[in-house]
Design a protein around this motif. Structure first.
Motif, mmCIF file in Angstrom:
data_model
loop_
_atom_site.group_PDB
_atom_site.id
_atom_site.type_symbol
_atom_site.label_atom_id
_atom_site.label_comp_id
_atom_site.label_asym_id
_atom_site.label_seq_id
_atom_site.Cartn_x
_atom_site.Cartn_y
_atom_site.Cartn_z
ATOM 1 N N UNK A 1 51.902 -61.959 -13.190
ATOM 2 C CA UNK A 1 51.765 -60.745 -12.549
ATOM 3 C C UNK A 1 52.804 -59.866 -12.545
ATOM 4 N N UNK A 2 54.021 -60.327 -12.472
ATOM 5 C CA UNK A 2 55.157 -59.173 -12.485
ATOM 6 C C UNK A 2 55.480 -58.621 -13.934
ATOM 7 N N UNK A 3 55.113 -59.749 -14.806
ATOM 8 C CA UNK A 3 55.409 -59.029 -16.326
ATOM 9 C C UNK A 3 54.309 -58.038 -16.670
ATOM 10 N N UNK A 4 53.348 -58.356 -15.938
ATOM 11 C CA UNK A 4 52.243 -57.085 -16.634
ATOM 12 C C UNK A 4 52.523 -55.765 -15.601
ATOM 13 N N UNK A 5 52.801 -56.014 -14.305
ATOM 14 C CA UNK A 5 53.274 -54.943 -13.845
ATOM 15 C C UNK A 5 54.450 -54.305 -14.336
ATOM 16 N N UNK A 6 55.200 -54.907 -14.942
ATOM 17 C CA UNK A 6 56.637 -54.294 -15.587
ATOM 18 C C UNK A 6 56.345 -53.804 -16.833
ATOM 19 N N UNK A 7 55.117 -53.831 -17.393
ATOM 20 C CA UNK A 7 54.741 -53.267 -18.640
ATOM 21 C C UNK A 7 55.252 -54.092 -20.040
ATOM 22 N N UNK A 8 55.296 -55.509 -19.757
ATOM 23 C CA UNK A 8 55.893 -56.193 -20.928
ATOM 24 C C UNK A 8 55.209 -56.939 -21.615
ATOM 25 N N UNK A 9 54.354 -56.631 -22.319
ATOM 26 C CA UNK A 9 53.027 -57.592 -22.859
ATOM 27 C C UNK A 9 53.680 -58.723 -23.483
ATOM 28 N N UNK A 10 54.825 -58.822 -24.136
ATOM 29 C CA UNK A 10 55.042 -60.070 -24.721
ATOM 30 C C UNK A 10 55.362 -61.172 -23.502
ATOM 31 N N UNK A 11 56.379 -60.698 -22.601
ATOM 32 C CA UNK A 11 56.715 -61.741 -21.604
ATOM 33 C C UNK A 11 55.353 -62.137 -21.102
ATOM 34 N N UNK A 12 54.473 -61.214 -20.606
ATOM 35 C CA UNK A 12 53.242 -61.632 -20.114
ATOM 36 C C UNK A 12 52.450 -62.597 -20.931
ATOM 37 N N UNK A 13 52.285 -62.514 -22.108
ATOM 38 C CA UNK A 13 51.526 -63.262 -23.158
ATOM 39 C C UNK A 13 52.343 -64.725 -23.063
ATOM 40 N N UNK A 14 53.731 -64.659 -22.988
ATOM 41 C CA UNK A 14 54.420 -65.858 -22.801
ATOM 42 C C UNK A 14 53.984 -66.884 -21.664
ATOM 43 N N UNK A 15 54.165 -66.101 -20.511
ATOM 44 C CA UNK A 15 53.817 -66.975 -19.292
ATOM 45 C C UNK A 15 52.183 -67.163 -19.224
ATOM 46 N N UNK A 16 51.245 -66.521 -19.883
ATOM 47 C CA UNK A 16 49.813 -66.658 -19.948
ATOM 48 C C UNK A 16 49.715 -67.982 -20.475
ATOM 49 N N UNK A 17 50.450 -68.090 -21.874
ATOM 50 C CA UNK A 17 50.267 -69.185 -22.743
ATOM 51 C C UNK A 17 50.981 -70.522 -22.129
ATOM 52 N N UNK A 18 52.003 -70.422 -21.111
ATOM 53 C CA UNK A 18 52.460 -71.549 -20.368
ATOM 54 C C UNK A 18 51.554 -72.081 -19.394
ATOM 55 N N UNK A 19 50.813 -71.170 -18.983
ATOM 56 C CA UNK A 19 49.894 -71.499 -17.899
ATOM 57 C C UNK A 19 48.285 -72.242 -18.601
ATOM 58 N N UNK A 20 48.232 -71.721 -19.784
ATOM 59 C CA UNK A 20 46.841 -72.118 -20.534
ATOM 60 C C UNK A 20 47.665 -73.760 -21.004
ATOM 61 N N UNK A 21 48.661 -73.855 -21.434
ATOM 62 C CA UNK A 21 49.291 -75.199 -22.228
ATOM 63 C C UNK A 21 49.123 -76.316 -20.962
ATOM 64 N N UNK A 22 49.612 -75.642 -19.756
ATOM 65 C CA UNK A 22 49.738 -76.569 -18.490
ATOM 66 C C UNK A 22 48.419 -77.086 -17.945
ATOM 67 N N UNK A 23 47.367 -76.440 -18.531
ATOM 68 C CA UNK A 23 46.001 -77.054 -18.071
ATOM 69 C C UNK A 23 45.637 -76.144 -16.864
ATOM 70 N N UNK A 24 46.188 -74.944 -16.707
ATOM 71 C CA UNK A 24 45.652 -74.088 -15.643
ATOM 72 C C UNK A 24 44.021 -73.878 -15.758
ATOM 73 N N UNK A 25 43.427 -73.729 -14.515
ATOM 74 C CA UNK A 25 41.983 -73.310 -14.517
ATOM 75 C C UNK A 25 41.750 -71.805 -15.149
ATOM 76 N N UNK A 26 41.192 -71.747 -16.234
ATOM 77 C CA UNK A 26 41.019 -70.508 -16.771
ATOM 78 C C UNK A 26 40.569 -69.601 -16.050
ATOM 79 N N UNK A 27 39.425 -69.685 -15.236
ATOM 80 C CA UNK A 27 38.816 -68.758 -14.282
ATOM 81 C C UNK A 27 39.628 -68.537 -13.167
#
Length: 437
Positions: free
Chosen positions: A256-282
């Motif tokens: 959330x904070x990397x999106x708010x901070x307008x850093x798409x690369x960092x936002x993608x990194x944390x998104x992929x960590x959540x996906x890789x960790x098995x987070x509920x996609x919805x």
């Protein structure tokens, strides 16, 4: 192999799963659901009256839903009947309902436990309504999916939804200790490996007991397994973070904070960590929608469209193809102009509504559906904006005692620059027309 079972207190001739042998005998023995089964838990309070209505248990696998249903039946002297929505249809339901009616005629009630109830279609779910209404069965449905989306509103209106939490590390550790007490043997793991085993369970009590059995089967006499050996034997990677605990909140906060901070690369990194960790996609999709309305708002109204479309795309495609839609939405949000003006305005208006909720609107903007209301002045003096110059009357819509308020202050970013200009124009017209009057 039989020697290994015997050394761990497991009977090789009667392979009864450890999870079944450790099944709680009372609600007080259920771990990880103290909000339901503790001294002041919801179920404990219901049972004080020796009766309860139909229930829906919503939560992840291995959190005790079936066990708690059995205990409820036992403690209320109801006959326990269990079916699975995966293997049952309307003919099976008719048989269960007929048997319940016969029992009821003899004074015996029935608790019908339906596992995976969300797998039933709408027509099948409707079949439960009459037997719930007349008390033929007390329904307890179990689901891993959000009941609001998966179950009929009519059924939900007749049942109370109770949330089961994924088991935390402490609850999982307590289950391991109970298994060691039952078997009379400590798990042959060093401290680090024991922590990895807890994480491998991922909040699932049944899973950790199954894993414990695998450990006892696999370890040689006197061998103590380290974390690396444990993972090689079990062939299961520990999740990157526990979806129910700190890591879950840390990573969604970082996204959330990397999106708010307008850093798409960092936002993608944390998104992929959540996906890789098995987070509920919805869950991720819901949080992206929240970011769109909280941090971008009317600076780019398309952000809400993009994020809801991403959710629908994931629903349509599933994993892994649908994850690209979530990634695209994340990039869009991070690159969008930012504004929390709508969010701030909403909070301010909410406070004002709570503090001044009893003030009536001006009578000029109220409809007058009856003659009495017309005589009382309802709607009198109302000016229809479309008939006014610039389609703007400039009349006052605020309760007289409150006066005109200002909550929304658009920024100079994105689309909100247009709204700021428009609002300023209307404010000038409002002053001019007030002077004319």
């Amino acid at each position: 192999m039989s020697d290994l079972f015997a050394s761990a207190g497991l009977d090789a001739d009667v392979p009864r799963p450890l999870a079944d042998r450790l099944r709680p005998k009372t609600l007080a023995e259920v771990v990880g659901q103290e909000h339901l089964t503790g001294p002041d838990g919801s179920l404990t309070r219901l049972l004080r009256g020796k009766s309860f209505g139909s229930l829906v248990f919503w939560g992840p696998p291995g959190t005790g839903k079936t066990t708690v249903a059995r205990l409820l039946a036992h403690q209320t002297d109801l006959h326990f009947e269990q079916i699975s929505a995966i293997f049952s249809g309307i003919p099976d339901l008719r048989k269960v309902f007929d048997a319940a009616r016969k029992r009821r005629a003899t004074g015996q009630g029935t608790l019908l436990f339906v596992d995976e109830i969300h797998r039933f279609n709408r027509a099948q779910l409707d079949a439960f309504l009459p037997v719930m209404e007349d008390g033929t069965v007390t329904l307890v449905g179990a689901t891993t999916e959000n009941p609001s989306f998966e179950l009929n509103p009519a059924l939900l209106s007749r049942a109370r939804v109770l949330l089961f939490h994924a088991l935390g590390d402490e609850a999982i550790a307590r289950l391991i200790e109970r298994a060691e007490t039952l078997t009379g043997q400590a798990l042959p793991l060093d401290a680090e490996a024991r922590g990895v085993l807890v994480r491998m369970a991922d909040g699932d009590g049944r899973a950790v007991l199954t894993l414990a059995e695998e450990v006892w089967r696999s370890a040689a006499p006197g061998e103590i397994l380290d974390a690396e050996t444990l993972q090689a034997i079990i062939q299961r990677r520990a999740p990157i973070y526990d979806k129910a605990q700190e890591g879950h909140y840390n990573l969604i906060s970082a996204l959330h904070k990397t999106v708010r901070g307008s850093d798409p690369d960092a936002a993608l990194y944390y998104l992929c960590r959540m996906l890789d960790g098995g987070e509920d996609r919805l869950f991720i999709a819901r949080r992206l929608v929240r970011m769109a309305v909280e941090d971008i708002g009317l600076a780019d109204p398309q952000a809400l469209v993009v994020t809801t479309a991403a959710k629908d795309a994931y629903d349509f495609l599933g994993s892994p193809e649908g994850e690209l839609a979530l990634a695209q939405a994340t990039i869009y949000l991070a690159c969008a102009p930012k504004s929390n003006a709508a969010y701030t305005a909403y909070k301010a208006a909410t406070r004002a509504a709570k503090e001044n909720g009893s003030l009536p609107p001006p009578r000029t903007i109220l409809n007058a559906p009856t003659k009495l209301m017309k005589r009382m002045g309802y709607g009198e003096g109302y000016r229809y904006d479309h008939d006014e110059p610039d389609a703007f009357s400039g009349q006052d819509y605020w309760p007289e005692k409150l006066g005109r308020q200002h909550f929304y202050a658009p920024t100079d970013r994105g689309m909100e620059t247009r709204y700021a200009d428009r609002l300023a124009h209307w404010e000038r017209l409002r002053r001019e027309r007030k002077t004319e009057i």
